[in-house]
Design an enzyme around this catalytic site. Structure first.
Site, PDB file in Angstrom:
ATOM      1  N   GLY A   1       0.765  -1.540   0.437  1.00  0.00           N
ATOM      2  CA  GLY A   1       0.016  -0.211  -0.076  1.00  0.00           C
ATOM      3  C   GLY A   1       0.852   1.439   0.135  1.00  0.00           C
ATOM      4  O   GLY A   1       0.084   2.288   0.003  1.00  0.00           O
TER       5      GLY A   1
ATOM      6  N   ARG B   1       2.495  -1.495  -5.895  1.00  0.00           N
ATOM      7  CA  ARG B   1       3.108  -0.229  -6.689  1.00  0.00           C
ATOM      8  C   ARG B   1       4.495   0.506  -5.950  1.00  0.00           C
ATOM      9  O   ARG B   1       5.291   0.958  -6.927  1.00  0.00           O
ATOM     10  CB  ARG B   1       1.779   1.023  -6.368  1.00  0.00           C
ATOM     11  CG  ARG B   1       1.796   2.467  -7.328  1.00  0.00           C
ATOM     12  CD  ARG B   1       1.373   2.882  -6.631  1.00  0.00           C
ATOM     13  NE  ARG B   1      -0.209   1.922  -6.081  1.00  0.00           N
ATOM     14  CZ  ARG B   1      -1.272   2.291  -6.657  1.00  0.00           C
ATOM     15  NH1 ARG B   1      -1.371   3.437  -7.574  1.00  0.00           N
ATOM     16  NH2 ARG B   1      -2.507   1.907  -5.865  1.00  0.00           N
TER      17      ARG B   1
ATOM     18  N   ARG C   1      -5.787   3.280 -15.556  1.00  0.00           N
ATOM     19  CA  ARG C   1      -5.770   4.249 -13.959  1.00  0.00           C
ATOM     20  C   ARG C   1      -6.285   5.375 -14.850  1.00  0.00           C
ATOM     21  O   ARG C   1      -7.659   6.007 -14.096  1.00  0.00           O
ATOM     22  CB  ARG C   1      -4.803   4.316 -14.206  1.00  0.00           C
ATOM     23  CG  ARG C   1      -3.989   2.730 -13.088  1.00  0.00           C
ATOM     24  CD  ARG C   1      -2.758   3.242 -12.596  1.00  0.00           C
ATOM     25  NE  ARG C   1      -2.999   3.405 -11.060  1.00  0.00           N
ATOM     26  CZ  ARG C   1      -2.812   4.849 -10.577  1.00  0.00           C
ATOM     27  NH1 ARG C   1      -2.919   5.334 -11.660  1.00  0.00           N
ATOM     28  NH2 ARG C   1      -3.706   4.790  -9.471  1.00  0.00           N
TER      29      ARG C   1
ATOM     30  N   TYR D   1      -9.752   5.270 -11.794  1.00  0.00           N
ATOM     31  CA  TYR D   1      -9.564   6.072 -11.025  1.00  0.00           C
ATOM     32  C   TYR D   1      -9.373   7.596 -11.452  1.00  0.00           C
ATOM     33  O   TYR D   1      -9.206   8.104 -10.031  1.00  0.00           O
ATOM     34  CB  TYR D   1      -8.737   5.312  -9.934  1.00  0.00           C
ATOM     35  CG  TYR D   1      -7.938   4.349 -10.194  1.00  0.00           C
ATOM     36  CD1 TYR D   1      -9.502   3.176  -9.332  1.00  0.00           C
ATOM     37  CD2 TYR D   1      -6.787   3.526 -10.934  1.00  0.00           C
ATOM     38  CE1 TYR D   1      -9.282   1.985  -9.338  1.00  0.00           C
ATOM     39  CE2 TYR D   1      -7.124   1.718 -10.469  1.00  0.00           C
ATOM     40  CZ  TYR D   1      -8.099   1.626  -9.995  1.00  0.00           C
ATOM     41  OH  TYR D   1      -7.794   0.216  -9.994  1.00  0.00           O
TER      42      TYR D   1
ATOM     43  N   CYS E   1     -13.356   3.859 -28.763  1.00  0.00           N
ATOM     44  CA  CYS E   1     -14.997   4.580 -28.547  1.00  0.00           C
ATOM     45  C   CYS E   1     -15.259   4.990 -26.922  1.00  0.00           C
ATOM     46  O   CYS E   1     -16.705   4.394 -27.162  1.00  0.00           O
ATOM     47  CB  CYS E   1     -15.382   3.659 -29.443  1.00  0.00           C
ATOM     48  SG  CYS E   1     -14.877   3.863 -31.136  1.00  0.00           S
TER      49      CYS E   1
ATOM     50  N   TYR F   1       0.254  -1.364 -12.509  1.00  0.00           N
ATOM     51  CA  TYR F   1      -1.455  -2.023 -12.489  1.00  0.00           C
ATOM     52  C   TYR F   1      -1.821  -1.094 -14.105  1.00  0.00           C
ATOM     53  O   TYR F   1      -2.273   0.097 -14.630  1.00  0.00           O
ATOM     54  CB  TYR F   1      -2.150  -0.489 -11.751  1.00  0.00           C
ATOM     55  CG  TYR F   1      -2.082  -1.603 -10.352  1.00  0.00           C
ATOM     56  CD1 TYR F   1      -2.325  -2.306  -9.698  1.00  0.00           C
ATOM     57  CD2 TYR F   1      -1.555  -0.716  -9.218  1.00  0.00           C
ATOM     58  CE1 TYR F   1      -1.939  -3.529  -8.482  1.00  0.00           C
ATOM     59  CE2 TYR F   1      -0.792  -1.411  -7.557  1.00  0.00           C
ATOM     60  CZ  TYR F   1      -1.993  -2.193  -7.560  1.00  0.00           C
ATOM     61  OH  TYR F   1      -1.241  -3.670  -6.480  1.00  0.00           O
TER      62      TYR F   1
HETATM   63  N1  LLP Z   1      -1.460  -7.014  -0.593  1.00  0.00           N
HETATM   64  C1  LLP Z   1      -2.903  -7.120  -0.674  1.00  0.00           C
HETATM   65  C2  LLP Z   1      -4.052  -7.609  -0.218  1.00  0.00           C
HETATM   66  C3  LLP Z   1      -3.192  -6.670  -2.346  1.00  0.00           C
HETATM   67  O1  LLP Z   1      -4.604  -6.562  -2.315  1.00  0.00           O
HETATM   68  C4  LLP Z   1      -2.461  -5.871  -2.500  1.00  0.00           C
HETATM   69  C5  LLP Z   1      -3.527  -4.345  -3.579  1.00  0.00           C
HETATM   70  C6  LLP Z   1      -1.660  -5.325  -2.652  1.00  0.00           C
HETATM   71  C7  LLP Z   1      -0.293  -6.527  -1.394  1.00  0.00           C
HETATM   72  C8  LLP Z   1      -0.392  -4.648  -2.843  1.00  0.00           C
HETATM   73  O2  LLP Z   1      -0.496  -2.843  -3.100  1.00  0.00           O
HETATM   74  P1  LLP Z   1      -0.250  -2.202  -3.840  1.00  0.00           P
HETATM   75  O3  LLP Z   1       1.445  -1.746  -2.310  1.00  0.00           O
HETATM   76  O4  LLP Z   1       0.826  -2.061  -4.933  1.00  0.00           O
HETATM   77  O5  LLP Z   1      -0.200  -0.445  -3.443  1.00  0.00           O
HETATM   78  N2  LLP Z   1      -5.177  -1.167  -9.641  1.00  0.00           N
HETATM   79  C9  LLP Z   1      -5.410  -0.359  -8.832  1.00  0.00           C
HETATM   80  C10 LLP Z   1      -4.738  -0.261  -7.616  1.00  0.00           C
HETATM   81  C11 LLP Z   1      -5.430  -1.347  -6.711  1.00  0.00           C
HETATM   82  C12 LLP Z   1      -4.454  -2.088  -5.392  1.00  0.00           C
HETATM   83  C13 LLP Z   1      -5.200  -3.899  -4.732  1.00  0.00           C
HETATM   84  N3  LLP Z   1      -4.255  -4.538  -4.166  1.00  0.00           N
HETATM   85  C14 LLP Z   1      -4.341   1.348  -8.685  1.00  0.00           C
HETATM   86  O6  LLP Z   1      -4.264   0.802 -10.605  1.00  0.00           O
HETATM   87  O7  LLP Z   1      -4.313   1.839  -8.074  1.00  0.00           O
END
Ligand code: LLP
Length: 419
Positions: free
Chosen positions: A239, A280, A316, A320, A346, A374
């Site tokens: 996150g 991310r 994205r 979002y 389109c 992503y």
């Molecule tokens: N662990 C779990 C259980 C998760 O659901 C996620 C992301 C992560 C780890 C990794 O999170 P990160 O470090 O990447 O923030 N498509 C969206 C982001 C969706 C994230 C879903 N879960 C975007 O493009 O912003």
């Protein structure tokens, strides 16, 4: 580090001009910096040095085999959410014993496959999943290592679609029910309770939500301990946010230090291994999407740059309203105009960036920045558009790590009706 820089009037990734990549592989094209990925990873790893830690890479951010391979060589663990991601890790040379399996809807077949592969832990999200996992583990004659994903009811302060730690989200087991569910898990014969996990959301740009979640988790850990349920690891999920525009997220090291400051203060700290699931923050800023301006057009007051990448390539912004910086690959001098950068799909939602002041001409190359996470992972074939190739740059060398899809491959699995 910033892997993308202007040198001699040309945007480069590491030592390679993006014009060369566009000339060789065409556009649209995803490009990643090997060094940026490695350095992001090592910043986490170094901040954890000397501790009992498994840093997992959340594959969903970018699951290209070359990136998995790169991180496996750095001794990464992996956070997966499907049998597909499990097979990717294995295919890329990663080890199942370093995999945690997350996700709210694992199928029976996926549970079975992961059990047989010998994953390190199942992050279980409901009582129902617990019962099913116990049954499947009995069938295949294995004991399933489990952690319960608790929902700490903490506001991650991020976009509602990527915020997961609040009570009303579909994710995790509520704090109130966690004790009862742990007691049940401990009583089931084919399960072995090994940990606890949480993940409160993505693109989090301050430390407070992480430490608040950790406090809630530690409180539960203590209550479990009182009841004779002792855990081996605490998984804080992923996150950590990145800079897309002017965000100022804490550094990777600052997050790790804040977590350990809290953990170290715990009386049984030495007993727990810490796990993380970062996506991310490892690959996001390491990638860009190169696209070419097809047409310039004016409708009323608005100026549009129609480019050859669309919402199917980078979803994205449409999904979002996410903001990505857009940089000309060869900036030109001249009077700037305010453009909406839009794709060929389109849909009115097919835009990549709005209100960008740029000086553009037809045929110019643009780089949509911070697209390493992503981006390709969420792309689709909408409008029967082949997905772009992916190129990983190492110094001045480019490695094609995924070919551009062919149009024929997009309908190769389809069948016409019989006569
Ligand atoms: N662990 C779990 C259980 C998760 O659901 C996620 C992301 C992560 C780890 C990794 O999170 P990160 O470090 O990447 O923030 N498509 C969206 C982001 C969706 C994230 C879903 N879960 C975007 O493009 O912003």
């Amino acid at each position: 580090m910033n892997a993308f820089s202007l040198r001699d009037g040309q945007l480069h990734v590491e030592a390679l001009p993006l014009t060369e990549i566009a000339a060789q592989y065409g556009t649209p094209c995803y490009v990643y910096s090997r060094r940026a990925i490695t350095e992001a990873w090592r910043e986490f790893a170094q901040a954890c040095a000397g501790r009992q830690v498994l840093i997992c890479y959340a594959l969903k951010a970018n699951s290209n085999l070359a990136i998995i391979d790169l991180l496996a060589r750095e001794q990464a663990g992996f956070d997966i959410v499907s049998a597909g991601e499990l097979r990717r890790v294995i295919a890329a040379g990663g080890s199942a014993s370093r995999i945690v399996f997350s996700g709210v809807g694992k199928s029976t077949q996926e549970l079975r496959e992961a059990l047989l592969a010998g994953v390190r832990c199942f992050n279980v999200e409901s009582g129902a999943e617990l019962e099913r996992l116990n049954r499947v583990a009995g069938e295949v004659g294995r004991r399933a290592p489990v952690s319960l994903r608790v929902n700490p009811d903490v506001d991650a302060g991020t976009h509602p679609y990527i915020s997961t730690g609040l009570r009303e989200n579909k994710f995790g087991i509520s704090h109130d029910e966690a004790l009862e569910t742990y007691r049940r898990a401990a009583s089931l014969p084919n399960l072995e309770v090994v940990g606890i996990d949480c993940h409160i959301g993505s693109q989090i740009t301050s430390l407070a939500p992480f430490t608040a979640a950790l406090d809630k988790v530690l409180e539960l850990v203590d209550r479990l301990h009182e009841q004779g349920i002792s855990l081996h690891h605490i998984d804080l999920g992923g996150g950590l946010g990145i800079r897309y525009d002017d965000e100022e997220p804490p550094s990777r090291a600052a997050l790790i230090h804040a977590v350990f400051e809290r953990l170290d203060a715990h009386p049984r700290a030495a007993q727990y291994e810490a796990l993380f699931e970062f996506g991310r923050s490892i690959v996001g800023n390491a990638g860009a999407l190169i696209t070419r301006v097809e047409y310039l057009k004016q409708n009323g007051e608005r100026h549009f740059a129609i480019v050859d990448a669309g919402m199917n390539d980078l979803m994205r912004p449409a999904l979002y309203e996410a903001w990505h910086a857009v940089q000309p690959v060869t900036p030109r001098a001249g009077p700037p105009t305010q453009f909406d950068i839009v794709g060929p799909v389109c849909e009115s939602g097919d835009w990549l960036a709005r209100n960008r002041t740029l000086c553009l001409a037809e045929g110019d190359l643009l780089a949509v920045m911070s697209a390493g996470a992503y981006g390709m992972a969420m792309s689709s074939n909408y409008n029967t558009r082949p997905r772009p190739p992916e190129v990983l740059v190492d110094g001045s060398r480019a490695h094609l790590i995924r070919e551009r899809e062919t149009i024929e491959s997009l309908f190769a699995l389809e069948r016409r009706l019989p006569d």
